[in-house]
Design an enzyme around this catalytic site. Structure first.
Site, PDB file in Angstrom:
ATOM      1  N   ASP A 170       0.857  -1.182   0.000  1.00 16.63           N
ATOM      2  CA  ASP A 170       0.000   0.000   0.000  1.00 16.63           C
ATOM      3  C   ASP A 170       0.892   1.231   0.000  1.00 16.63           C
ATOM      4  O   ASP A 170       2.053   1.184   0.434  1.00 16.63           O
ATOM      5  CB  ASP A 170      -0.916   0.009   1.220  1.00 16.63           C
ATOM      6  CG  ASP A 170      -1.911   1.164   1.184  1.00 16.63           C
ATOM      7  OD1 ASP A 170      -2.782   1.155   0.297  1.00 16.63           O
ATOM      8  OD2 ASP A 170      -1.796   2.073   2.024  1.00 16.63           O
ATOM      9  N   GLU A 230       1.027   5.761   0.458  1.00 14.41           N
ATOM     10  CA  GLU A 230       0.423   7.044   0.794  1.00 14.41           C
ATOM     11  C   GLU A 230       1.113   8.109  -0.058  1.00 14.41           C
ATOM     12  O   GLU A 230       2.311   7.994  -0.356  1.00 14.41           O
ATOM     13  CB  GLU A 230       0.573   7.363   2.281  1.00 14.41           C
ATOM     14  CG  GLU A 230      -0.096   6.370   3.214  1.00 14.41           C
ATOM     15  CD  GLU A 230      -1.600   6.247   3.052  1.00 14.41           C
ATOM     16  OE1 GLU A 230      -2.204   7.200   2.505  1.00 14.41           O
ATOM     17  OE2 GLU A 230      -2.164   5.223   3.460  1.00 14.41           O
ATOM     18  N   HIS A 277      -3.733  10.797   5.924  1.00 10.78           N
ATOM     19  CA  HIS A 277      -2.679   9.931   6.467  1.00 10.78           C
ATOM     20  C   HIS A 277      -1.889  10.541   7.621  1.00 10.78           C
ATOM     21  O   HIS A 277      -1.106   9.842   8.281  1.00 10.78           O
ATOM     22  CB  HIS A 277      -1.714   9.485   5.364  1.00 10.78           C
ATOM     23  CG  HIS A 277      -1.188  10.588   4.492  1.00 10.78           C
ATOM     24  ND1 HIS A 277      -0.524  11.695   4.981  1.00 10.78           N
ATOM     25  CD2 HIS A 277      -1.239  10.737   3.137  1.00 10.78           C
ATOM     26  CE1 HIS A 277      -0.165  12.461   3.977  1.00 10.78           C
ATOM     27  NE2 HIS A 277      -0.606  11.923   2.851  1.00 10.78           N
ATOM     28  N   HIS A 279      -5.080   6.532   7.776  1.00 11.45           N
ATOM     29  CA  HIS A 279      -4.449   5.650   6.806  1.00 11.45           C
ATOM     30  C   HIS A 279      -2.952   5.591   7.094  1.00 11.45           C
ATOM     31  O   HIS A 279      -2.335   6.582   7.482  1.00 11.45           O
ATOM     32  CB  HIS A 279      -4.668   6.177   5.384  1.00 11.45           C
ATOM     33  CG  HIS A 279      -6.070   6.024   4.900  1.00 11.45           C
ATOM     34  ND1 HIS A 279      -6.395   5.306   3.776  1.00 11.45           N
ATOM     35  CD2 HIS A 279      -7.240   6.500   5.399  1.00 11.45           C
ATOM     36  CE1 HIS A 279      -7.714   5.352   3.597  1.00 11.45           C
ATOM     37  NE2 HIS A 279      -8.239   6.071   4.570  1.00 11.45           N
ATOM     38  N   ASP A 303      -2.300  -0.476   6.549  1.00  9.38           N
ATOM     39  CA  ASP A 303      -3.285  -0.842   5.530  1.00  9.38           C
ATOM     40  C   ASP A 303      -2.851  -2.096   4.776  1.00  9.38           C
ATOM     41  O   ASP A 303      -3.695  -2.911   4.372  1.00  9.38           O
ATOM     42  CB  ASP A 303      -3.504   0.322   4.561  1.00  9.38           C
ATOM     43  CG  ASP A 303      -4.335   1.435   5.178  1.00  9.38           C
ATOM     44  OD1 ASP A 303      -4.707   1.308   6.361  1.00  9.38           O
ATOM     45  OD2 ASP A 303      -4.601   2.442   4.494  1.00  9.38           O
TER      46      ASP A 303
END
Length: 233
Positions: free
Chosen positions: A7, A9, A57, A150, A155
């Site tokens: 994942d 960001e 985030h 997040h 995640d």
């Protein structure tokens, strides 16, 4: 089989308009089981952090300002990814940002043929339902109570659990398929056909009550003082 759940960001939605990758988290699976091996890194995006992105985030430019550039950790990341299939939620987004950073550093892009998207999987499994990570975790009973904002590694961990459940659950990694294959290969009349290769064969044991067992049971029942079931007679 080795697979990587990952994942990212970012500072926004589109690397083509200047948005950058600021965090990546990767989880290694082997035969659908987590190995405990991970890769996690924050990156200095060399630009500002929009308030809308930071609200998602929680990564401020002050926090990221002393982090390495993506180019400084490419070799570590590529070594961890290897040639494994890469699973992400809305994978086109994550692949787009990683490939944009690779291109910026003059490196080859990740092959899109390696991509597996859990959003697309969810749409096939649950048409018409919500397909966000939160919604799917709720559907599959995956605890996400510790997820306040997040985070790429957090995640990725949730997605690893989700991916395992969406592809058959944890029994996938317990060797059931190989045991079944071994049993099928054995002769139907042989003891091996009814057991796994690593289990000793035991002769069937009688399980019906003998005449003596029945007599002892009748004597025991006869000696009970006002059994409850007689109240209903």
């Amino acid at each position: 089989m080795r697979e990587i759940i990952f994942d990212t960001e970012t500072t926004g939605f589109d690397p083509k308009t200047g948005d950058r990758l600021v965090e990546i988290g990767c989880i290694e699976l082997v035969d659908r089981r987590e190995t405990g091996q991970t890769f996690h890194a924050y990156f200095n995006p060399e630009r500002d952090m929009p308030a809308a992105a930071e609200a998602v985030h929680g990564l401020s430019i002050q926090f990221l300002s002393d982090k390495p550039l993506f180019a400084e950790r490419i070799d570590e990341l590529m070594a961890f990814l290897g040639d494994a299939p890469l699973i992400a939620h809305n994978a086109v987004f994550d692949f787009g940002f990683v490939n944009a950073e690779l291109a910026r550093a003059g490196r080859p892009a990740l092959d899109m043929a390696r991509m597996c998207c859990t959003v697309q999987m969810a749409r096939k499994l649950h048409p018409g339902a919500k397909h966000s990570l939160d919604a799917l975790c709720t559907r599959y009973g995956i605890d996400r109570s510790h997820r306040v904002k997040h985070g790429a590694l957090l995640d990725a961990e949730l997605l690893a659990h989700l991916y395992i459940e969406m592809t058959g659950g944890r029994q996938i990694g317990l060797g059931l398929a190989s045991s079944a294959a071994g049993s099928a290969a054995a002769s139907p009349s042989s003891p091996m056909a009814a057991r796994g290769h690593d289990r000793p064969f035991r002769e069937p044991r009688p399980h019906m009550a003998s005449a003596a067992d029945l007599a002892r049971h009748a004597a025991f029942v006869a000696g009970l003082n006002q059994p409850l079931w007689l109240d209903t007679v």
